[in-house]
Design a protein around this motif. Structure first.
Motif, PDB file in Angstrom:
ATOM      1  N   ALA A  14       0.837  -1.204   0.000  1.00  9.48           N
ATOM      2  CA  ALA A  14       0.000   0.000   0.000  1.00  9.48           C
ATOM      3  C   ALA A  14       0.874   1.257   0.000  1.00  9.48           C
ATOM      4  CB  ALA A  14      -0.935  -0.004   1.207  1.00  9.48           C
ATOM      5  N   PHE A  15       2.012   1.178   0.664  1.00  8.46           N
ATOM      6  CA  PHE A  15       2.963   2.291   0.653  1.00  8.46           C
ATOM      7  C   PHE A  15       3.508   2.512  -0.763  1.00  8.46           C
ATOM      8  CE2 PHE A  15       7.506   3.537   1.086  1.00  8.46           C
ATOM      9  CZ  PHE A  15       7.300   4.843   1.478  1.00  8.46           C
ATOM     10  N   VAL A  16       3.845   1.432  -1.443  1.00 13.54           N
ATOM     11  CA  VAL A  16       4.322   1.527  -2.829  1.00 13.54           C
ATOM     12  C   VAL A  16       3.233   2.134  -3.710  1.00 13.54           C
ATOM     13  CG1 VAL A  16       5.045   0.188  -4.849  1.00 13.54           C
ATOM     14  CG2 VAL A  16       5.993  -0.340  -2.594  1.00 13.54           C
ATOM     15  N   SER A  17       1.994   1.733  -3.479  1.00  9.02           N
ATOM     16  CA  SER A  17       0.873   2.291  -4.230  1.00  9.02           C
ATOM     17  C   SER A  17       0.790   3.802  -4.056  1.00  9.02           C
ATOM     18  CB  SER A  17      -0.435   1.642  -3.774  1.00  9.02           C
ATOM     19  OG  SER A  17      -1.538   2.254  -4.385  1.00  9.02           O
ATOM     20  N   ALA A  18       0.951   4.263  -2.841  1.00 11.82           N
ATOM     21  CA  ALA A  18       0.908   5.705  -2.568  1.00 11.82           C
ATOM     22  C   ALA A  18       2.064   6.429  -3.257  1.00 11.82           C
ATOM     23  CB  ALA A  18       0.953   5.944  -1.060  1.00 11.82           C
ATOM     24  N   LEU A  19       3.236   5.823  -3.250  1.00 12.07           N
ATOM     25  CA  LEU A  19       4.383   6.439  -3.925  1.00 12.07           C
ATOM     26  C   LEU A  19       4.150   6.534  -5.426  1.00 12.07           C
ATOM     27  CD1 LEU A  19       7.439   4.851  -2.068  1.00 12.07           C
ATOM     28  CD2 LEU A  19       6.468   7.140  -1.789  1.00 12.07           C
ATOM     29  N   CYS A  20       3.528   5.515  -6.004  1.00 10.54           N
ATOM     30  CA  CYS A  20       3.210   5.561  -7.445  1.00 10.54           C
ATOM     31  C   CYS A  20       2.275   6.726  -7.752  1.00 10.54           C
ATOM     32  CB  CYS A  20       2.562   4.249  -7.888  1.00 10.54           C
ATOM     33  SG  CYS A  20       3.685   2.851  -7.974  1.00 10.54           S
ATOM     34  N   ASP A  46       1.772   6.422 -17.637  1.00 10.65           N
ATOM     35  CA  ASP A  46       0.493   5.745 -17.376  1.00 10.65           C
ATOM     36  C   ASP A  46       0.678   4.367 -16.748  1.00 10.65           C
ATOM     37  OD1 ASP A  46      -1.068   7.840 -18.185  1.00 10.65           O
ATOM     38  OD2 ASP A  46      -1.584   6.984 -20.147  1.00 10.65           O
ATOM     39  N   TRP A  47       1.818   3.746 -16.994  1.00 13.16           N
ATOM     40  CA  TRP A  47       2.080   2.443 -16.401  1.00 13.16           C
ATOM     41  C   TRP A  47       2.092   2.521 -14.870  1.00 13.16           C
ATOM     42  CZ3 TRP A  47       6.429   2.087 -13.390  1.00 13.16           C
ATOM     43  CH2 TRP A  47       7.390   3.090 -13.559  1.00 13.16           C
ATOM     44  N   LEU A  48       2.394   3.709 -14.330  1.00  8.60           N
ATOM     45  CA  LEU A  48       2.371   3.868 -12.869  1.00  8.60           C
ATOM     46  C   LEU A  48       0.969   3.665 -12.308  1.00  8.60           C
ATOM     47  CD1 LEU A  48       4.734   6.871 -12.070  1.00  8.60           C
ATOM     48  CD2 LEU A  48       4.955   4.520 -11.291  1.00  8.60           C
ATOM     49  N   VAL A  49      -0.032   4.027 -13.079  1.00  2.00           N
ATOM     50  CA  VAL A  49      -1.416   3.833 -12.637  1.00  2.00           C
ATOM     51  C   VAL A  49      -1.709   2.335 -12.522  1.00  2.00           C
ATOM     52  CG1 VAL A  49      -3.834   4.272 -13.187  1.00  2.00           C
ATOM     53  CG2 VAL A  49      -2.115   6.019 -13.672  1.00  2.00           C
ATOM     54  N   THR A  50      -1.194   1.559 -13.451  1.00  7.26           N
ATOM     55  CA  THR A  50      -1.371   0.110 -13.406  1.00  7.26           C
ATOM     56  C   THR A  50      -0.628  -0.492 -12.215  1.00  7.26           C
ATOM     57  OG1 THR A  50      -1.564   0.073 -15.806  1.00  7.26           O
ATOM     58  CG2 THR A  50      -1.113  -2.029 -14.728  1.00  7.26           C
ATOM     59  N   ALA A  64      -2.573   0.348  -9.089  1.00  2.00           N
ATOM     60  CA  ALA A  64      -3.741  -0.521  -8.925  1.00  2.00           C
ATOM     61  C   ALA A  64      -3.333  -1.913  -8.451  1.00  2.00           C
ATOM     62  CB  ALA A  64      -4.512  -0.609 -10.234  1.00  2.00           C
ATOM     63  N   ALA A  65      -2.291  -2.451  -9.055  1.00  2.00           N
ATOM     64  CA  ALA A  65      -1.831  -3.793  -8.686  1.00  2.00           C
ATOM     65  C   ALA A  65      -1.330  -3.850  -7.253  1.00  2.00           C
ATOM     66  CB  ALA A  65      -0.740  -4.251  -9.646  1.00  2.00           C
ATOM     67  N   THR A  66      -0.561  -2.835  -6.847  1.00  2.59           N
ATOM     68  CA  THR A  66      -0.044  -2.843  -5.478  1.00  2.59           C
ATOM     69  C   THR A  66      -1.152  -2.548  -4.458  1.00  2.59           C
ATOM     70  OG1 THR A  66       0.737  -0.561  -5.756  1.00  2.59           O
ATOM     71  CG2 THR A  66       2.346  -2.336  -6.070  1.00  2.59           C
ATOM     72  N   VAL A  98      -4.266  -3.739  -4.788  1.00  2.00           N
ATOM     73  CA  VAL A  98      -4.899  -5.055  -4.627  1.00  2.00           C
ATOM     74  C   VAL A  98      -4.005  -5.974  -3.798  1.00  2.00           C
ATOM     75  CG1 VAL A  98      -5.643  -7.140  -5.852  1.00  2.00           C
ATOM     76  CG2 VAL A  98      -6.281  -4.886  -6.725  1.00  2.00           C
ATOM     77  N   LEU A  99      -2.724  -6.002  -4.135  1.00  2.00           N
ATOM     78  CA  LEU A  99      -1.782  -6.829  -3.379  1.00  2.00           C
ATOM     79  C   LEU A  99      -1.756  -6.409  -1.912  1.00  2.00           C
ATOM     80  CD1 LEU A  99       0.431  -8.997  -3.282  1.00  2.00           C
ATOM     81  CD2 LEU A  99       2.068  -7.181  -3.878  1.00  2.00           C
ATOM     82  N   GLY A 100      -1.722  -5.103  -1.672  1.00  2.00           N
ATOM     83  CA  GLY A 100      -1.710  -4.600  -0.295  1.00  2.00           C
ATOM     84  C   GLY A 100      -2.964  -4.969   0.472  1.00  2.00           C
ATOM     85  N   ASN A 101      -4.113  -4.894  -0.175  1.00  2.00           N
ATOM     86  CA  ASN A 101      -5.353  -5.302   0.492  1.00  2.00           C
ATOM     87  C   ASN A 101      -5.304  -6.781   0.878  1.00  2.00           C
ATOM     88  OD1 ASN A 101      -6.362  -2.727   0.208  1.00  2.00           O
ATOM     89  ND2 ASN A 101      -7.618  -3.207  -1.565  1.00  2.00           N
ATOM     90  N   CYS A 102      -4.746  -7.595  -0.009  1.00  2.00           N
ATOM     91  CA  CYS A 102      -4.634  -9.032   0.268  1.00  2.00           C
ATOM     92  C   CYS A 102      -3.634  -9.310   1.397  1.00  2.00           C
ATOM     93  CB  CYS A 102      -4.232  -9.788  -0.992  1.00  2.00           C
ATOM     94  SG  CYS A 102      -5.497  -9.773  -2.279  1.00  2.00           S
ATOM     95  N   THR A 103      -2.484  -8.630   1.358  1.00  2.00           N
ATOM     96  CA  THR A 103      -1.487  -8.871   2.404  1.00  2.00           C
ATOM     97  C   THR A 103      -1.958  -8.347   3.766  1.00  2.00           C
ATOM     98  OG1 THR A 103      -0.279  -6.842   1.819  1.00  2.00           O
ATOM     99  CG2 THR A 103       0.479  -8.913   0.820  1.00  2.00           C
ATOM    100  N   LEU A 104      -2.689  -7.249   3.763  1.00  4.17           N
ATOM    101  CA  LEU A 104      -3.231  -6.743   5.029  1.00  4.17           C
ATOM    102  C   LEU A 104      -4.295  -7.679   5.580  1.00  4.17           C
ATOM    103  CD1 LEU A 104      -3.396  -2.923   4.300  1.00  4.17           C
ATOM    104  CD2 LEU A 104      -1.930  -4.082   5.947  1.00  4.17           C
ATOM    105  N   CYS A 105      -5.111  -8.226   4.707  1.00  9.28           N
ATOM    106  CA  CYS A 105      -6.126  -9.200   5.122  1.00  9.28           C
ATOM    107  C   CYS A 105      -5.452 -10.443   5.708  1.00  9.28           C
ATOM    108  CB  CYS A 105      -7.014  -9.570   3.936  1.00  9.28           C
ATOM    109  SG  CYS A 105      -8.292 -10.763   4.325  1.00  9.28           S
ATOM    110  N   ALA A 106      -4.424 -10.942   5.034  1.00  8.11           N
ATOM    111  CA  ALA A 106      -3.714 -12.124   5.515  1.00  8.11           C
ATOM    112  C   ALA A 106      -3.041 -11.854   6.863  1.00  8.11           C
ATOM    113  CB  ALA A 106      -2.679 -12.569   4.486  1.00  8.11           C
ATOM    114  N   ALA A 107      -2.447 -10.690   7.010  1.00  6.02           N
ATOM    115  CA  ALA A 107      -1.781 -10.348   8.273  1.00  6.02           C
ATOM    116  C   ALA A 107      -2.788 -10.210   9.407  1.00  6.02           C
ATOM    117  CB  ALA A 107      -0.983  -9.052   8.118  1.00  6.02           C
ATOM    118  N   ALA A 108      -3.937  -9.618   9.121  1.00  5.14           N
ATOM    119  CA  ALA A 108      -4.978  -9.503  10.143  1.00  5.14           C
ATOM    120  C   ALA A 108      -5.471 -10.887  10.561  1.00  5.14           C
ATOM    121  CB  ALA A 108      -6.138  -8.662   9.626  1.00  5.14           C
ATOM    122  N   TRP A 109      -5.619 -11.783   9.578  1.00  2.74           N
ATOM    123  CA  TRP A 109      -6.032 -13.152   9.881  1.00  2.74           C
ATOM    124  C   TRP A 109      -4.980 -13.837  10.748  1.00  2.74           C
ATOM    125  CZ3 TRP A 109      -3.648 -17.761   8.491  1.00  2.74           C
ATOM    126  CH2 TRP A 109      -4.349 -18.909   8.835  1.00  2.74           C
TER     127      TRP A 109
END
Length: 100
Positions: free
Chosen positions: A48-54, A68-72, A75-77, A79-90
């Motif tokens: 999520a930090f990488v996403s913010a930097l992008c 424009d590739w930074l927007v992609t 978006a990818a980071t 989604v990845l950040g949401n998944c990693t945060l969910c996994a860490a919370a679990w």
């Protein structure tokens, strides 16, 4: 840098700084309490930090089509950040269940 107003830049930059501080505090929580379950949460916050930097980088250069590739990547980071945060919370939740 003209793509965003000064107040919007202030929000963007302060959010990035807050996120870095939060990652550090979560890591320290794991160290101080001796509970290593918190460390995956700190690692999980990095995408999520990488996403913010992008986003900040793209806006800094006035949203050029060449970046424009930074927007992609953002978006990818996100989604990845949401998944990693969910996994860490679990992971933290699962550990508390074992204790009780």
């Amino acid at each position: 840098m003209h793509a965003l107003s000064i107040p919007t830049w202030m929000v963007h930059i302060s959010s990035v700084i807050e996120w870095v501080v939060a990652i550090g505090l979560v890591w320290q929580l794991g160290e101080v309490t001796g509970d290593r379950r918190w460390w995956p949460l700190a690692w999980g916050m990095l995408p999520a930090f990488v996403s913010a930097l992008c986003a900040c980088t793209w806006h800094f250069f006035d949203n050029p089509p060449a970046l424009d590739w930074l927007v992609t990547v953002q978006a990818a980071t996100t989604v990845l950040g949401n998944c990693t945060l969910c996994a860490a919370a679990w992971w933290i939740y699962r550990g508390t269940l074992k204790e009780s």
